[in-house]
Motif scaffolding. Structure first.
Motif, PDB file in Angstrom:
ATOM      1  N   UNK A 199      -8.680  -0.481  11.094  1.00  0.00           N
ATOM      2  CA  UNK A 199      -8.058  -1.433  10.179  1.00  0.00           C
ATOM      3  C   UNK A 199      -8.733  -1.529   8.811  1.00  0.00           C
ATOM      4  N   UNK A 200      -9.937  -0.990   8.690  1.00  0.00           N
ATOM      5  CA  UNK A 200     -10.695  -1.159   7.447  1.00  0.00           C
ATOM      6  C   UNK A 200     -10.345  -0.043   6.464  1.00  0.00           C
ATOM      7  N   UNK A 201      -9.191  -0.165   5.839  1.00  0.00           N
ATOM      8  CA  UNK A 201      -8.739   0.833   4.884  1.00  0.00           C
ATOM      9  C   UNK A 201      -7.899   0.181   3.795  1.00  0.00           C
ATOM     10  N   UNK A 202      -7.750   0.875   2.683  1.00  0.00           N
ATOM     11  CA  UNK A 202      -6.722   0.542   1.699  1.00  0.00           C
ATOM     12  C   UNK A 202      -6.021   1.839   1.326  1.00  0.00           C
ATOM     13  N   UNK A 203      -4.788   1.733   0.894  1.00  0.00           N
ATOM     14  CA  UNK A 203      -3.998   2.905   0.524  1.00  0.00           C
ATOM     15  C   UNK A 203      -3.501   2.732  -0.911  1.00  0.00           C
ATOM     16  N   UNK A 204      -3.583   3.814  -1.671  1.00  0.00           N
ATOM     17  CA  UNK A 204      -3.073   3.820  -3.039  1.00  0.00           C
ATOM     18  C   UNK A 204      -1.933   4.832  -3.111  1.00  0.00           C
ATOM     19  N   UNK A 205      -0.724   4.327  -3.281  1.00  0.00           N
ATOM     20  CA  UNK A 205       0.447   5.175  -3.470  1.00  0.00           C
ATOM     21  C   UNK A 205       0.648   5.359  -4.970  1.00  0.00           C
ATOM     22  N   UNK A 206       0.671   6.613  -5.412  1.00  0.00           N
ATOM     23  CA  UNK A 206       0.802   6.906  -6.843  1.00  0.00           C
ATOM     24  C   UNK A 206       2.156   7.554  -7.081  1.00  0.00           C
ATOM     25  N   UNK A 207       2.999   6.856  -7.813  1.00  0.00           N
ATOM     26  CA  UNK A 207       4.374   7.303  -8.034  1.00  0.00           C
ATOM     27  C   UNK A 207       4.446   8.234  -9.236  1.00  0.00           C
ATOM     28  N   UNK A 208       4.915   9.453  -8.985  1.00  0.00           N
ATOM     29  CA  UNK A 208       5.075  10.444 -10.044  1.00  0.00           C
ATOM     30  C   UNK A 208       6.550  10.632 -10.382  1.00  0.00           C
ATOM     31  N   UNK A 209       7.381   9.680  -9.954  1.00  0.00           N
ATOM     32  CA  UNK A 209       8.811   9.769 -10.204  1.00  0.00           C
ATOM     33  C   UNK A 209       9.281   8.671 -11.125  1.00  0.00           C
ATOM     34  N   UNK A 210      10.352   8.004 -10.696  1.00  0.00           N
ATOM     35  CA  UNK A 210      10.954   6.960 -11.515  1.00  0.00           C
ATOM     36  C   UNK A 210      10.783   5.581 -10.894  1.00  0.00           C
ATOM     37  N   UNK A 211       9.799   5.427 -10.041  1.00  0.00           N
ATOM     38  CA  UNK A 211       9.534   4.125  -9.442  1.00  0.00           C
ATOM     39  C   UNK A 211      10.005   3.990  -8.008  1.00  0.00           C
ATOM     40  N   UNK A 212      10.659   5.049  -7.482  1.00  0.00           N
ATOM     41  CA  UNK A 212      11.158   4.968  -6.105  1.00  0.00           C
ATOM     42  C   UNK A 212      10.017   4.787  -5.111  1.00  0.00           C
TER      43      UNK A 212
ATOM     44  N   UNK B 292       0.534   0.120  -5.011  1.00  0.00           N
ATOM     45  CA  UNK B 292       1.457   1.136  -5.522  1.00  0.00           C
ATOM     46  C   UNK B 292       1.426   1.084  -7.046  1.00  0.00           C
ATOM     47  N   UNK B 293       1.128   2.236  -7.651  1.00  0.00           N
ATOM     48  CA  UNK B 293       0.980   2.300  -9.103  1.00  0.00           C
ATOM     49  C   UNK B 293       1.703   3.536  -9.625  1.00  0.00           C
ATOM     50  N   UNK B 294       1.978   3.509 -10.920  1.00  0.00           N
ATOM     51  CA  UNK B 294       2.583   4.666 -11.569  1.00  0.00           C
ATOM     52  C   UNK B 294       1.508   5.677 -11.935  1.00  0.00           C
TER      53      UNK B 294
ATOM     54  N   UNK C 179       2.311  15.029 -12.580  1.00  0.00           N
ATOM     55  CA  UNK C 179       2.012  16.029 -11.576  1.00  0.00           C
ATOM     56  C   UNK C 179       1.046  15.530 -10.518  1.00  0.00           C
ATOM     57  N   UNK C 180       0.849  16.396  -9.517  1.00  0.00           N
ATOM     58  CA  UNK C 180       0.098  16.014  -8.326  1.00  0.00           C
ATOM     59  C   UNK C 180      -1.385  15.762  -8.604  1.00  0.00           C
ATOM     60  N   UNK C 181      -2.014  16.604  -9.432  1.00  0.00           N
ATOM     61  CA  UNK C 181      -3.436  16.428  -9.712  1.00  0.00           C
ATOM     62  C   UNK C 181      -3.677  15.122 -10.450  1.00  0.00           C
ATOM     63  N   UNK C 182      -2.860  14.839 -11.453  1.00  0.00           N
ATOM     64  CA  UNK C 182      -3.010  13.580 -12.180  1.00  0.00           C
ATOM     65  C   UNK C 182      -2.745  12.388 -11.266  1.00  0.00           C
ATOM     66  N   UNK C 183      -1.793  12.541 -10.345  1.00  0.00           N
ATOM     67  CA  UNK C 183      -1.500  11.452  -9.409  1.00  0.00           C
ATOM     68  C   UNK C 183      -2.706  11.172  -8.513  1.00  0.00           C
ATOM     69  N   UNK C 184      -3.328  12.215  -8.001  1.00  0.00           N
ATOM     70  CA  UNK C 184      -4.517  12.013  -7.169  1.00  0.00           C
ATOM     71  C   UNK C 184      -5.657  11.408  -7.992  1.00  0.00           C
ATOM     72  N   UNK C 185      -5.786  11.845  -9.232  1.00  0.00           N
ATOM     73  CA  UNK C 185      -6.829  11.293 -10.098  1.00  0.00           C
ATOM     74  C   UNK C 185      -6.581   9.812 -10.366  1.00  0.00           C
ATOM     75  N   UNK C 186      -5.321   9.448 -10.555  1.00  0.00           N
ATOM     76  CA  UNK C 186      -4.973   8.035 -10.738  1.00  0.00           C
ATOM     77  C   UNK C 186      -5.368   7.239  -9.497  1.00  0.00           C
TER      78      UNK C 186
ATOM     79  N   UNK D 185     -14.239  15.031 -12.095  1.00  0.00           N
ATOM     80  CA  UNK D 185     -12.853  14.809 -11.670  1.00  0.00           C
ATOM     81  C   UNK D 185     -12.207  16.072 -11.112  1.00  0.00           C
ATOM     82  N   UNK D 186     -11.000  15.907 -10.604  1.00  0.00           N
ATOM     83  CA  UNK D 186     -10.206  17.042 -10.180  1.00  0.00           C
ATOM     84  C   UNK D 186      -9.835  17.887 -11.396  1.00  0.00           C
ATOM     85  N   UNK D 187      -9.703  19.183 -11.185  1.00  0.00           N
ATOM     86  CA  UNK D 187      -9.390  20.108 -12.278  1.00  0.00           C
ATOM     87  C   UNK D 187      -7.874  20.213 -12.432  1.00  0.00           C
TER      88      UNK D 187
END
Length: 313
Positions: free
Chosen positions: A29-42, A57-59, A64-71, A160-162
């Motif tokens: 149970x000791x977790x947090x999740x960050x959903x990074x939306x790379x679309x239009x908010x769906x 959940x953040x924009x 792209x995927x690398x920037x999303x993971x970095x966010x 950071x990620x490349x």
């Protein structure tokens, strides 16, 4: 131990709901999740429907995927970061418990786990359960992205990620962790589902951009390897190849008696399943070819039986 799960998503809320649901189903149970939306908010809308305070959940701050993971990394609070693609999921509800237990005892490692390649929409599965060492990872990336986890402090040393490597950013990070002295540690059992379908990430990535990312990875790390999907690499490592619309593998034996014994075991499997491969027998080798005549090629059932026949050696 607190864990942060980072899930980039791009216009696939139905897949995201499955992935995120597998996180909420974990017994740890000791977790947090960050959903990074790379679309239009769906993705943000889909994530917030779970109404769990551990899910943010953040924009995407870039594209792209690398920037999303970095966010996501910028917002990570856990001692260990876990990656999960939006179309994959964790089938084992004890996955995070196992990860936390292992990470607490192995501070100089990063972590991965085996699982299944799931062919959608049919649902056929192939076990993906390969080992990995610092040396082998310079030849093939046998780590499913959605099984990758590592100490968040890795980025304090490695940076950071490349973003120049695109969809090969995960392999780059894995190699940089190996070069920094971290050991890849495989978690016990199977737990991760890697989905293969028309809309998955590897299919959606622009082919020239994917090639450029791969070439940049090869140049950066001095690799001597070729570009392969996880599915193709899995077939190569297990010895199965698709030849003329048939799944083919050659098995070598020390004697004709051993070869015939193997053929008899395969015949028992084929009879029990009422599905028969082509079998070519030589003095010290056997060639199996699984295919479905009515389908005009290889089906999920053929893949399953090929895998089962491999275990009859």
């Amino acid at each position: 131990m607190h864990l942060t799960v980072i899930i980039p998503t791009h216009r696939r809320p139905e897949f995201l709901a499955r992935a995120l649901g597998s996180v909420l189903a974990q017994d740890w149970q000791d977790w947090d999740a960050v959903v990074v939306d790379d679309g239009e908010g769906e993705g943000i809308e889909a994530a917030l429907r779970f109404t769990d305070p551990r899910v943010a959940a953040v924009a995407n701050e870039g594209r792209g995927q690398v920037d999303a993971r970095s966010t996501g990394l910028d917002r990570a609070r856990g001692e260990v970061v876990c990656w999960l693609d939006d179309d994959d999921w964790w089938e084992d509800t004890g996955h995070l418990s196992l990860l936390a237990f292992t990470a607490e005892r192995h501070s100089g490692s990063f972590f991965f786990r085996g699982g299944w390649i799931v062919h959608e929409p049919e649902g056929g599965r192939e076990v993906f359960d390969h080992d990995a060492t610092a040396e082998s990872l310079h030849q093939n990336n046998t780590i499913l992205t959605s099984s990758l986890a590592y100490p968040r402090t890795v980025h304090d040393e490695l940076g950071p990620l490349d973003r120049e490597l695109g969809s090969y950013g995960d392999w780059d990070l894995i190699l940089r962790m190996c070069d920094a002295g971290l050991s890849p540690l495989k978690l016990a059992g199977l737990g991760v589902c890697y989905a293969v379908h028309d809309a998955n990430v590897s299919a959606a990535v622009d082919a020239p951009a994917r090639l450029r990312g791969f070439q940049a990875l090869v140049a950066k790390h001095g690799l001597d390897t070729e570009i392969h999907s996880h599915v193709t690499m899995h077939r190569m490592l297990t010895g199965w190849n698709e030849v003329d619309d048939k799944l083919e593998r050659e098995f070598e034996f020390g004697s004709f008696r051993d070869a015939i014994a193997f053929v008899n075991r395969v015949a028992e499997l084929a009879e029990s399943e009422n599905h028969h491969p082509d079998i070519e027998v030589h003095y010290d080798k056997v060639v199996l070819r699984w295919w479905t005549h009515t389908a005009g090629g290889v089906t999920d059932r053929d893949r399953e039986l090929a895998e089962r026949s491999s275990r009859l050696i």
